[in-house]
Structure formats: structure tokens, C-alpha cells
Design a protein around this motif. Structure first.
Motif, PDB file in Angstrom:
ATOM      1  N   LEU A 132       0.836  -1.198   0.000  1.00 13.05           N
ATOM      2  CA  LEU A 132       0.000   0.000   0.000  1.00 13.05           C
ATOM      3  C   LEU A 132       0.872   1.249   0.000  1.00 13.05           C
ATOM      4  CD1 LEU A 132      -2.781   1.265   0.083  1.00 13.05           C
ATOM      5  CD2 LEU A 132      -2.761   1.012   2.578  1.00 13.05           C
ATOM      6  N   VAL A 133       0.814   1.989  -1.102  1.00 11.04           N
ATOM      7  CA  VAL A 133       1.590   3.212  -1.227  1.00 11.04           C
ATOM      8  C   VAL A 133       0.807   4.373  -0.614  1.00 11.04           C
ATOM      9  CG1 VAL A 133       0.649   3.821  -3.493  1.00 11.04           C
ATOM     10  CG2 VAL A 133       2.958   4.582  -2.868  1.00 11.04           C
ATOM     11  N   GLU A 134       1.522   5.349  -0.101  1.00 12.80           N
ATOM     12  CA  GLU A 134       0.852   6.527   0.441  1.00 12.80           C
ATOM     13  C   GLU A 134       0.372   7.429  -0.684  1.00 12.80           C
ATOM     14  OE1 GLU A 134       3.166   8.513   3.404  1.00 12.80           O
ATOM     15  OE2 GLU A 134       3.381   6.715   4.640  1.00 12.80           O
ATOM     16  N   GLY A 135      -0.552   8.312  -0.333  1.00 12.75           N
ATOM     17  CA  GLY A 135      -1.118   9.215  -1.325  1.00 12.75           C
ATOM     18  C   GLY A 135      -2.539   8.818  -1.691  1.00 12.75           C
ATOM     19  N   PRO A 136      -3.180   9.591  -2.569  1.00  9.83           N
ATOM     20  CA  PRO A 136      -4.599   9.392  -2.894  1.00  9.83           C
ATOM     21  C   PRO A 136      -4.817   8.273  -3.914  1.00  9.83           C
ATOM     22  CG  PRO A 136      -3.761  11.299  -4.075  1.00  9.83           C
ATOM     23  CD  PRO A 136      -2.636  10.839  -3.201  1.00  9.83           C
ATOM     24  N   VAL A 137      -4.575   7.041  -3.516  1.00 11.54           N
ATOM     25  CA  VAL A 137      -4.799   5.914  -4.422  1.00 11.54           C
ATOM     26  C   VAL A 137      -6.295   5.645  -4.553  1.00 11.54           C
ATOM     27  CG1 VAL A 137      -2.567   4.893  -3.876  1.00 11.54           C
ATOM     28  CG2 VAL A 137      -4.582   4.153  -2.620  1.00 11.54           C
ATOM     29  N   SER A 138      -6.670   5.062  -5.674  1.00  6.80           N
ATOM     30  CA  SER A 138      -8.081   4.778  -5.938  1.00  6.80           C
ATOM     31  C   SER A 138      -8.501   3.396  -5.487  1.00  6.80           C
ATOM     32  CB  SER A 138      -8.365   4.926  -7.441  1.00  6.80           C
ATOM     33  OG  SER A 138      -8.141   6.249  -7.861  1.00  6.80           O
ATOM     34  N   ALA A 139      -7.536   2.457  -5.424  1.00  3.78           N
ATOM     35  CA  ALA A 139      -7.859   1.086  -5.031  1.00  3.78           C
ATOM     36  C   ALA A 139      -6.585   0.376  -4.613  1.00  3.78           C
ATOM     37  CB  ALA A 139      -8.535   0.337  -6.175  1.00  3.78           C
ATOM     38  N   PHE A 140      -6.747  -0.725  -3.913  1.00  2.00           N
ATOM     39  CA  PHE A 140      -5.612  -1.497  -3.408  1.00  2.00           C
ATOM     40  C   PHE A 140      -5.932  -2.976  -3.517  1.00  2.00           C
ATOM     41  CE2 PHE A 140      -3.594  -3.327   0.613  1.00  2.00           C
ATOM     42  CZ  PHE A 140      -2.316  -3.417   0.079  1.00  2.00           C
ATOM     43  N   VAL A 141      -4.931  -3.765  -3.917  1.00  2.00           N
ATOM     44  CA  VAL A 141      -5.080  -5.220  -3.923  1.00  2.00           C
ATOM     45  C   VAL A 141      -3.823  -5.849  -3.347  1.00  2.00           C
ATOM     46  CG1 VAL A 141      -4.290  -5.356  -6.346  1.00  2.00           C
ATOM     47  CG2 VAL A 141      -5.478  -7.295  -5.315  1.00  2.00           C
ATOM     48  N   SER A 142      -4.036  -6.798  -2.440  1.00  2.00           N
ATOM     49  CA  SER A 142      -2.903  -7.480  -1.823  1.00  2.00           C
ATOM     50  C   SER A 142      -3.428  -8.698  -1.083  1.00  2.00           C
ATOM     51  CB  SER A 142      -2.172  -6.547  -0.842  1.00  2.00           C
ATOM     52  OG  SER A 142      -0.986  -7.159  -0.373  1.00  2.00           O
ATOM     53  N   TYR A 143      -2.503  -9.378  -0.444  1.00  2.00           N
ATOM     54  CA  TYR A 143      -2.888 -10.435   0.485  1.00  2.00           C
ATOM     55  C   TYR A 143      -2.960  -9.846   1.880  1.00  2.00           C
ATOM     56  CZ  TYR A 143      -3.042 -14.128  -2.886  1.00  2.00           C
ATOM     57  OH  TYR A 143      -3.438 -14.921  -3.938  1.00  2.00           O
ATOM     58  N   ASP A 144      -3.854 -10.382   2.680  1.00  2.73           N
ATOM     59  CA  ASP A 144      -4.093  -9.890   4.034  1.00  2.73           C
ATOM     60  C   ASP A 144      -2.810  -9.979   4.848  1.00  2.73           C
ATOM     61  OD1 ASP A 144      -4.813  -9.798   6.812  1.00  2.73           O
ATOM     62  OD2 ASP A 144      -6.888 -10.130   6.227  1.00  2.73           O
ATOM     63  N   LEU A 145      -2.242  -8.830   5.185  1.00  2.00           N
ATOM     64  CA  LEU A 145      -0.948  -8.798   5.861  1.00  2.00           C
ATOM     65  C   LEU A 145      -1.001  -9.434   7.239  1.00  2.00           C
ATOM     66  CD1 LEU A 145       0.365  -5.233   4.929  1.00  2.00           C
ATOM     67  CD2 LEU A 145       1.213  -7.430   4.096  1.00  2.00           C
ATOM     68  N   THR A 146      -2.073  -9.200   7.957  1.00  5.15           N
ATOM     69  CA  THR A 146      -2.185  -9.807   9.284  1.00  5.15           C
ATOM     70  C   THR A 146      -2.181 -11.321   9.180  1.00  5.15           C
ATOM     71  OG1 THR A 146      -3.439  -7.898  10.100  1.00  5.15           O
ATOM     72  CG2 THR A 146      -3.585  -9.931  11.374  1.00  5.15           C
ATOM     73  N   ALA A 147      -2.879 -11.851   8.184  1.00 12.46           N
ATOM     74  CA  ALA A 147      -2.925 -13.303   7.989  1.00 12.46           C
ATOM     75  C   ALA A 147      -1.561 -13.848   7.587  1.00 12.46           C
ATOM     76  CB  ALA A 147      -3.966 -13.657   6.931  1.00 12.46           C
ATOM     77  N   ILE A 148      -0.796 -13.079   6.811  1.00 12.95           N
ATOM     78  CA  ILE A 148       0.557 -13.502   6.435  1.00 12.95           C
ATOM     79  C   ILE A 148       1.424 -13.641   7.677  1.00 12.95           C
ATOM     80  CG2 ILE A 148       2.693 -12.733   5.309  1.00 12.95           C
ATOM     81  CD1 ILE A 148       0.913 -11.508   3.116  1.00 12.95           C
ATOM     82  N   GLY A 149       1.399 -12.617   8.524  1.00 14.20           N
ATOM     83  CA  GLY A 149       2.195 -12.659   9.748  1.00 14.20           C
ATOM     84  C   GLY A 149       1.779 -13.786  10.666  1.00 14.20           C
ATOM     85  N   LYS A 150       0.476 -13.987  10.806  1.00 10.14           N
ATOM     86  CA  LYS A 150      -0.007 -15.074  11.667  1.00 10.14           C
ATOM     87  C   LYS A 150       0.451 -16.424  11.144  1.00 10.14           C
ATOM     88  CE  LYS A 150      -4.109 -13.010  13.817  1.00 10.14           C
ATOM     89  NZ  LYS A 150      -5.588 -13.059  13.923  1.00 10.14           N
ATOM     90  N   ALA A 151       0.413 -16.593   9.821  1.00 10.33           N
ATOM     91  CA  ALA A 151       0.852 -17.862   9.234  1.00 10.33           C
ATOM     92  C   ALA A 151       2.321 -18.125   9.541  1.00 10.33           C
ATOM     93  CB  ALA A 151       0.615 -17.846   7.725  1.00 10.33           C
ATOM     94  N   GLN A 152       3.146 -17.088   9.451  1.00  9.98           N
ATOM     95  CA  GLN A 152       4.566 -17.261   9.770  1.00  9.98           C
ATOM     96  C   GLN A 152       4.755 -17.582  11.254  1.00  9.98           C
ATOM     97  OE1 GLN A 152       6.026 -13.444   8.093  1.00  9.98           O
ATOM     98  NE2 GLN A 152       7.302 -14.692   6.762  1.00  9.98           N
ATOM     99  N   GLY A 153       4.059 -16.850  12.111  1.00  6.99           N
ATOM    100  CA  GLY A 153       4.179 -17.086  13.543  1.00  6.99           C
ATOM    101  C   GLY A 153       3.713 -18.470  13.945  1.00  6.99           C
ATOM    102  N   GLU A 154       2.595 -18.895  13.393  1.00  5.12           N
ATOM    103  CA  GLU A 154       2.063 -20.215  13.733  1.00  5.12           C
ATOM    104  C   GLU A 154       2.994 -21.325  13.257  1.00  5.12           C
ATOM    105  OE1 GLU A 154      -1.738 -19.990  11.890  1.00  5.12           O
ATOM    106  OE2 GLU A 154      -2.661 -18.871  13.560  1.00  5.12           O
ATOM    107  N   ALA A 155       3.588 -21.147  12.075  1.00  5.65           N
ATOM    108  CA  ALA A 155       4.516 -22.154  11.564  1.00  5.65           C
ATOM    109  C   ALA A 155       5.755 -22.257  12.452  1.00  5.65           C
ATOM    110  CB  ALA A 155       4.919 -21.812  10.135  1.00  5.65           C
ATOM    111  N   LEU A 156       6.286 -21.111  12.855  1.00  2.88           N
ATOM    112  CA  LEU A 156       7.455 -21.130  13.726  1.00  2.88           C
ATOM    113  C   LEU A 156       7.145 -21.784  15.061  1.00  2.88           C
ATOM    114  CD1 LEU A 156       9.176 -17.666  13.148  1.00  2.88           C
ATOM    115  CD2 LEU A 156      10.236 -19.916  12.879  1.00  2.88           C
TER     116      LEU A 156
END
Length: 364
Positions: A132-156
Motif C-alpha cells: 500500500l503506497v501513500e497518497g490518494p490511491v483509488s484502489a488497493f489489492v494485496s494479500y491480508d498482511l495480518t494473515a501472512i504474519g499469523k501464518a509465519q508465527g504459527e509455523a514457527l
């Protein structure tokens, strides 16, 4: 009317997005000056670097393919910043060329704020891609960052089990803005209070050589015997960390987790050098970006494609598509990256990894 894109990685996601595009004439986010659905658009695509294989191998071709599928007369103008913030002022060049819409994956979210503002002033919508870049963007697409972190933490946590003792999880990152993001919060929500975590050891660049240096510093500072796991920013950082662990003659290797499910990382997982990577299928993300970019470039609304809203440091309530990542280990390679066609068994199971693939059940 389409039911839109649900927050999950589904085989039918591309179909949902295509249907969603058909509904984009409804009220929603306004965009560029092209309102005719038959108009050919010039779409600027700006990706951040080429050290990570995903951008040139998957993201770019998948976005270009989806654009052509949805709009035969549309063209994509491409530039790669090669992990250089100054180089990514390529955005300004595209604004000067008067492209109709930008898809932007920024090297640094803050540094491109002025370019995003300039695009807005020029009536060029910006779809922020993956980061997510700063500034007046019109839309955003990505993978859920919280879920990414949780997946790494749970695996560890699963890999370390009861062996943490007084040991530590070493965190190795690439260069960041220094602000805590949702992926960090997701991982810490799982790990804090259960294992000790070091300060971030930051590589000077997102490449294996600098990650090796950062991990070597962690080994020297923490002591080889105390390292019970490695939390790496991505698979390239994980590769450098593993090579430093080997050079320090640490055996057995502690569990290492990364993200991006690069081919080399999948092979390391098969061989046992790496425990887990976060798999973020590229096609749903690329399809969503292309779909929203075309709708915005034509001056149409986004319809029901984005199901979420996110905030950046400078903008609130940004329409967003947030996809759900998958924890990739040796146990589900066949049902994820192989089944999805991301890699074939032959690509993974080269002669070097043939016996490991047999043990993992990939070559049965």
C-alpha cells in the motif's frame, strides 16, 4: 449481478472478477476520462524489483494477460525499479506520457506519495499493488498482511514446539520504513509471550547477499546455540539467512520461514533446509489489479469487486481486495503450488532434489 471477490483463494476468482467488471458502471470510485467500454487504454505498470523472481515471472505476465483478456485494445507500459527508490520516479514519466491508469507496486510507500498525488492531479487513477503506497490511491489489492504474519508465527511456533527453552527467534528483514505493519502485528500476536524474539536484523537490500550479512551479525550477537528459529521477511532473505547458518556450521538448521513461495524456496522446503513459506497465488492478485485498473481507466465505478476498505498514513477508506494466503510446507506442496500450476513437479524435482522429492511423495 456478480457476488464479487470473496476473501479467499478460490479457483473461480478470475470469473468473479470478470463478472464484477461488467457491473462497474454503477456508482463507485470515479476514475479517468475514458468512459466508453470499447476504448483502448494505456495502463502503466510499475513493479519494484527483479531480485525476487515473482515480478518478472508471474506478476507482469499475468497482469498483461488479464488486461488483454478484458480489453483487447488496451496496452501495458511496463517499468521495473530494480529496488531503487529514485528509479521508480518512472511513475512521473508515465504521468507525463498521459497514461490512463497506473498499477503501482512501490519500492517505498512514502517516497512515491508525491507521484501518486501528481497522478491524482492529472486525473490518472492509481491501483496500489501488493504494497500500500501513500497518497490518494483509488484502489488497493494485496494479500491480508495480518494473515501472512499469523501464518509465519504459527509455523514457527509449531516447528519450535517445546524446544525454545531460553533460545530466540531471530528476525531478519529487508529495508523497511521502520513502521510496524500488519504482518508484523500478526506474527507477534502469535509469538509474543511464548518465545523470545530478537530485534530485527535488517539487510541493506532485498537480496541474499545482504541477508547473509544481516544473519551473520545476528549469529555473532546472539550466539549460535541460542537460535531456535528464523523469521525472514521473504524467501530471498530466507535464502541468505540459511546460507549464513550453514557457514556458521549450525546443525541441524533451525526452522526458517519466509514468504512468496519462490521455486528455490519450495526446493529448500522439500530438502528440509527451510520449514515454511507463505504462498500467495499470483493470479488472483494480478486479475484483481487488472480488473480494477480497466474499470477506473474507463471512468467507471469499481462495482462490487473490492469487498474491503483499508487506511494508509495519508488516505482513509480505500477500496481494497484482500486475499487469503496459504501456509506452504512440505506436506501440501502437491495440493497448492503444483495443483495451481505455479510450478510443475519436474521444475521442483530437479536431479539435485530428486531423492528429497521421493521422500516428500512428490514423484510417486
Amino acid at each position: 449481478m456478480s457476488k464479487g471477490l470473496r476473501r479467499a483463494v478460490l479457483v473461480g476468482v478470475a470469473v468473479s472478477l470478470a463478472v464484477g467488471l461488467g457491473a462497474c458502471g454503477q456508482a463507485g470510485e470515479s476514475g479517468g476520462s475514458h468512459t466508453g467500454t470499447s476504448a483502448g487504454l494505456r495502463i502503466g505498470l510499475l513493479l519494484p524489483e527483479n531480485q525476487t523472481a515473482r515480478y518478472e515471472t508471474f506478476d507482469r505476465p499475468l497482469i498483461e494477460k488479464k488486461v488483454k483478456e478484458l480489453c483487447g485494445r488496451c496496452t501495458v507500459e511496463y517499468a521495473n525499479a530494480q529496488d531503487n527508490v529514485s528509479t521508480q520516479q518512472q511513475a512521473n514519466a508515465m504521468i507525463s506520457k498521459d497514461v490512463d491508469v497506473l498499477i503501482l507496486d512501490s519500492v517505498d510507500s512514502k517516497s512515491l506519495r508525491s507521484a501518486v498525488t501528481a497522478a491524482k492531479n492529472a486525473d490518472i487513477p492509481v491501483v496500489s499493488y501488493d504494497r500500500l503506497v501513500e497518497g490518494p490511491v483509488s484502489a488497493f489489492v494485496s494479500y491480508d498482511l495480518t494473515a501472512i504474519g499469523k501464518a509465519q508465527g504459527e509455523a514457527l511456533l509449531k516447528a519450535v514446539g517445546n524446544n525454545a527453552g531460553g533460545g530466540r527467534i531471530v528476525r531478519v528483514e529487508g529495508p523497511t520504513s521502520g513502521a510496524r505493519d500488519s504482518s508484523e502485528e500478526g506474527a507477534l500476536s502469535v509469538l509474543e509471550g511464548k518465545v523470545k524474539i530478537t530485534k530485527p536484523y535488517t539487510a541493506a537490500a532485498w537480496n541474499a547477499e545482504n541477508a547473509h550479512a544481516a544473519m551473520s551479525g545476528a549469529i555473532a550477537a546472539q550466539g549460535a546455540d541460542t537460535i531456535k528459529g528464523v523469521w525472514a521477511g521473504n524467501d530471498v532473505i530466507a535464502a541468505g539467512a540459511i546460507s549464513a547458518l550453514k557457514d556458521a556450521h549450525i546443525e541441524p538448521l533451525p526452522p526458517v520461514v519466509g514468504q512468496d513461495a519462490e521455486l528455490a524456496a519450495v526446493q529448500r522446503i522439500v530438502s528440509g533446509e527451510m520449514y515454511m513459506s507463505v504462498y500467495k497465488p499470483y493470479k488472483p492478485e494480478a486479475d484483481a489489479a487488472a480488473t480494477m485498473a480497466i474499470a477506473l481507466g474507463r471512468g467507471q465505478g469499481l462495482g462490487n469487486v473490492p469487498k474491503d476498505r483499508v487506511n494508509s498514513a495519508t488516505a482513509k477508506d480505500i477500496p481494497a481486495v484482500l486475499l487469503t494466503p496459504v501456509s506452504l510446507t512440505v506436506h501440501n506442496i502437491k495440493s497448492t503450488v503444483v495443483k495451481d500450476g505455479t510450478y510443475t513437479v519436474d521444475q521442483i524435482c530437479t536431479p539435485k532434489y530428486r531423492s528429497a522429492c521421493e521422500r516428500a511423495g512428490l514423484t510417486e
